[in-house]
Design a protein around this motif. Sequence first.
Motif, PDB file in Angstrom:
ATOM      1  N   ALA A 127       4.643   4.079  12.485  1.00 42.92           N
ATOM      2  CA  ALA A 127       3.962   3.325  11.421  1.00 42.92           C
ATOM      3  C   ALA A 127       2.728   2.584  11.935  1.00 42.92           C
ATOM      4  N   HIS A 128       2.831   2.029  13.142  1.00 39.26           N
ATOM      5  CA  HIS A 128       1.744   1.182  13.667  1.00 39.26           C
ATOM      6  C   HIS A 128       0.491   1.968  14.045  1.00 39.26           C
ATOM      7  N   TYR A 129       0.579   3.287  14.070  1.00 37.90           N
ATOM      8  CA  TYR A 129      -0.599   4.089  14.400  1.00 37.90           C
ATOM      9  C   TYR A 129      -1.552   4.235  13.215  1.00 37.90           C
ATOM     10  N   PHE A 130      -1.086   3.906  12.011  1.00 38.81           N
ATOM     11  CA  PHE A 130      -1.892   4.134  10.812  1.00 38.81           C
ATOM     12  C   PHE A 130      -2.698   2.906  10.421  1.00 38.81           C
ATOM     13  N   ASP A 131      -3.956   3.150  10.055  1.00 41.76           N
ATOM     14  CA  ASP A 131      -4.821   2.077   9.564  1.00 41.76           C
ATOM     15  C   ASP A 131      -4.449   1.694   8.132  1.00 41.76           C
ATOM     16  N   LEU A 132      -3.903   2.665   7.383  1.00 38.33           N
ATOM     17  CA  LEU A 132      -3.600   2.429   5.977  1.00 38.33           C
ATOM     18  C   LEU A 132      -2.469   3.349   5.532  1.00 38.33           C
ATOM     19  N   ILE A 133      -1.489   2.770   4.832  1.00 32.98           N
ATOM     20  CA  ILE A 133      -0.394   3.540   4.263  1.00 32.98           C
ATOM     21  C   ILE A 133      -0.367   3.272   2.761  1.00 32.98           C
ATOM     22  N   ILE A 134      -0.560   4.327   1.979  1.00 32.10           N
ATOM     23  CA  ILE A 134      -0.610   4.213   0.520  1.00 32.10           C
ATOM     24  C   ILE A 134       0.651   4.822  -0.078  1.00 32.10           C
ATOM     25  N   GLY A 135       1.478   3.986  -0.700  1.00 36.59           N
ATOM     26  CA  GLY A 135       2.636   4.466  -1.446  1.00 36.59           C
ATOM     27  C   GLY A 135       2.314   4.481  -2.925  1.00 36.59           C
ATOM     28  N   ARG A 136       3.280   4.857  -3.739  1.00 35.72           N
ATOM     29  CA  ARG A 136       2.997   5.042  -5.159  1.00 35.72           C
ATOM     30  C   ARG A 136       2.601   3.758  -5.878  1.00 35.72           C
ATOM     31  N   GLU A 137       2.990   2.603  -5.318  1.00 33.60           N
ATOM     32  CA  GLU A 137       2.646   1.341  -5.978  1.00 33.60           C
ATOM     33  C   GLU A 137       1.136   1.134  -6.066  1.00 33.60           C
ATOM     34  N   ALA A 138       0.389   1.786  -5.170  1.00 36.64           N
ATOM     35  CA  ALA A 138      -1.068   1.605  -5.136  1.00 36.64           C
ATOM     36  C   ALA A 138      -1.801   2.641  -5.980  1.00 36.64           C
ATOM     37  N   MET A 139      -1.045   3.498  -6.685  1.00 33.04           N
ATOM     38  CA  MET A 139      -1.661   4.570  -7.468  1.00 33.04           C
ATOM     39  C   MET A 139      -1.441   4.345  -8.967  1.00 33.04           C
ATOM     40  N   GLY A 140      -2.448   4.727  -9.745  1.00 40.78           N
ATOM     41  CA  GLY A 140      -2.259   4.748 -11.187  1.00 40.78           C
ATOM     42  C   GLY A 140      -1.389   5.944 -11.562  1.00 40.78           C
ATOM     43  N   PHE A 141      -1.801   7.116 -11.055  1.00 46.92           N
ATOM     44  CA  PHE A 141      -1.034   8.345 -11.221  1.00 46.92           C
ATOM     45  C   PHE A 141      -0.754   8.935  -9.838  1.00 46.92           C
ATOM     46  N   LEU A 142       0.397   9.575  -9.694  1.00 44.89           N
ATOM     47  CA  LEU A 142       0.799  10.159  -8.425  1.00 44.89           C
ATOM     48  C   LEU A 142       0.082  11.484  -8.177  1.00 44.89           C
ATOM     49  N   LYS A 143       0.123  11.953  -6.922  1.00 40.95           N
ATOM     50  CA  LYS A 143      -0.354  13.307  -6.653  1.00 40.95           C
ATOM     51  C   LYS A 143       0.387  14.276  -7.585  1.00 40.95           C
ATOM     52  N   PRO A 144      -0.315  15.214  -8.214  1.00 38.27           N
ATOM     53  CA  PRO A 144      -1.614  15.795  -7.870  1.00 38.27           C
ATOM     54  C   PRO A 144      -2.851  15.040  -8.355  1.00 38.27           C
ATOM     55  N   ALA A 145      -2.690  13.897  -9.007  1.00 36.98           N
ATOM     56  CA  ALA A 145      -3.855  13.068  -9.330  1.00 36.98           C
ATOM     57  C   ALA A 145      -4.450  12.538  -8.024  1.00 36.98           C
ATOM     58  N   PRO A 146      -5.751  12.303  -7.987  1.00 35.50           N
ATOM     59  CA  PRO A 146      -6.412  11.900  -6.732  1.00 35.50           C
ATOM     60  C   PRO A 146      -6.336  10.416  -6.411  1.00 35.50           C
ATOM     61  N   ASP A 147      -5.614   9.633  -7.227  1.00 39.24           N
ATOM     62  CA  ASP A 147      -5.651   8.166  -7.117  1.00 39.24           C
ATOM     63  C   ASP A 147      -5.401   7.644  -5.705  1.00 39.24           C
ATOM     64  N   GLY A 148      -4.387   8.176  -5.025  1.00 33.26           N
ATOM     65  CA  GLY A 148      -4.054   7.689  -3.683  1.00 33.26           C
ATOM     66  C   GLY A 148      -5.179   7.922  -2.695  1.00 33.26           C
ATOM     67  N   TYR A 149      -5.832   9.065  -2.804  1.00 32.69           N
ATOM     68  CA  TYR A 149      -6.934   9.395  -1.898  1.00 32.69           C
ATOM     69  C   TYR A 149      -8.177   8.574  -2.225  1.00 32.69           C
ATOM     70  N   LEU A 150      -8.383   8.327  -3.523  1.00 34.59           N
ATOM     71  CA  LEU A 150      -9.500   7.473  -3.918  1.00 34.59           C
ATOM     72  C   LEU A 150      -9.297   6.045  -3.418  1.00 34.59           C
ATOM     73  N   GLU A 151      -8.032   5.628  -3.324  1.00 37.63           N
ATOM     74  CA  GLU A 151      -7.723   4.294  -2.788  1.00 37.63           C
ATOM     75  C   GLU A 151      -8.096   4.223  -1.309  1.00 37.63           C
ATOM     76  N   VAL A 152      -7.861   5.304  -0.588  1.00 37.08           N
ATOM     77  CA  VAL A 152      -8.280   5.353   0.825  1.00 37.08           C
ATOM     78  C   VAL A 152      -9.798   5.231   0.923  1.00 37.08           C
ATOM     79  N   LEU A 153     -10.503   6.004   0.103  1.00 39.25           N
ATOM     80  CA  LEU A 153     -11.969   5.952   0.128  1.00 39.25           C
ATOM     81  C   LEU A 153     -12.475   4.547  -0.188  1.00 39.25           C
ATOM     82  N   LYS A 154     -11.802   3.866  -1.101  1.00 39.07           N
ATOM     83  CA  LYS A 154     -12.191   2.509  -1.481  1.00 39.07           C
ATOM     84  C   LYS A 154     -12.047   1.550  -0.292  1.00 39.07           C
TER      85      LYS A 154
END
Length: 221
Positions: A127-154
């Motif tokens: 876990a400590h190797y990651f700069d960011l971990i995005i779970g479903r709580e941070a998404m409006g819609f789950l994959k296949p929607a792009p929300d989680g990846y857009l959150e990373v870009l943000k």
Amino acid sequence: MGYEVKGIIFDMDNTLLQSRIDFGAMKRDIYSYLCSYRILPEGMSMDDHTTSTIIAEAMKTGLLTDELSLKMWDVAKKHEVQGMIGAKLEPGALELIQQLHGQLHLALVTNNAEEAALTALEENRIAHYFDLIIGREAMGFLKPAPDGYLEVLKNFQAISPQEWLSVGDAWVDGKASQDAGIPFIAYRGDITRMNSMGVFPLAEIQDLHGVLNYLQSRISN
């Protein structure tokens, strides 16, 4: 020469972790739950749906109250917790993450609850190797929607989508990546299934060391 890769976004289940989650049972249980409250009609074909697309259909109806939504996620969490017990890393995952750490930004996007994901990643000491971990709580819609990846870009606004690389095993990972403008490579994926869903990976790898080979090919081109 293409863009230099500055970060990698990993899927978790069956990409970094050998998931034991019964996704078929999760999908059926959630669909049954939604039918019982008449959120969704009975008789929907499950062949072209994942758990996340079933949930997306339910959300679009406007009938999913906060209370019903919480109970629905409890159904999902039950399967996640059970499937995460004793989950081990995919072969080569630790070595890959250790080698990339400090060289590239590392992020993880999962449809699982963040708590369940963190527990599994911490048990496997990555876990400590990651700069960011995005779970479903941070998404409006789950994959296949792009929300989680857009959150990373943000969270990394200085890095363009093309400077990221996404790695995942399922078509939903590829679809979400593509729709966020992020290049995708498939790890042990069903390419025929991916193509049928409009997903066309830049590369296909059968072991995680292939990520390093791909990065090397980008440098040498």
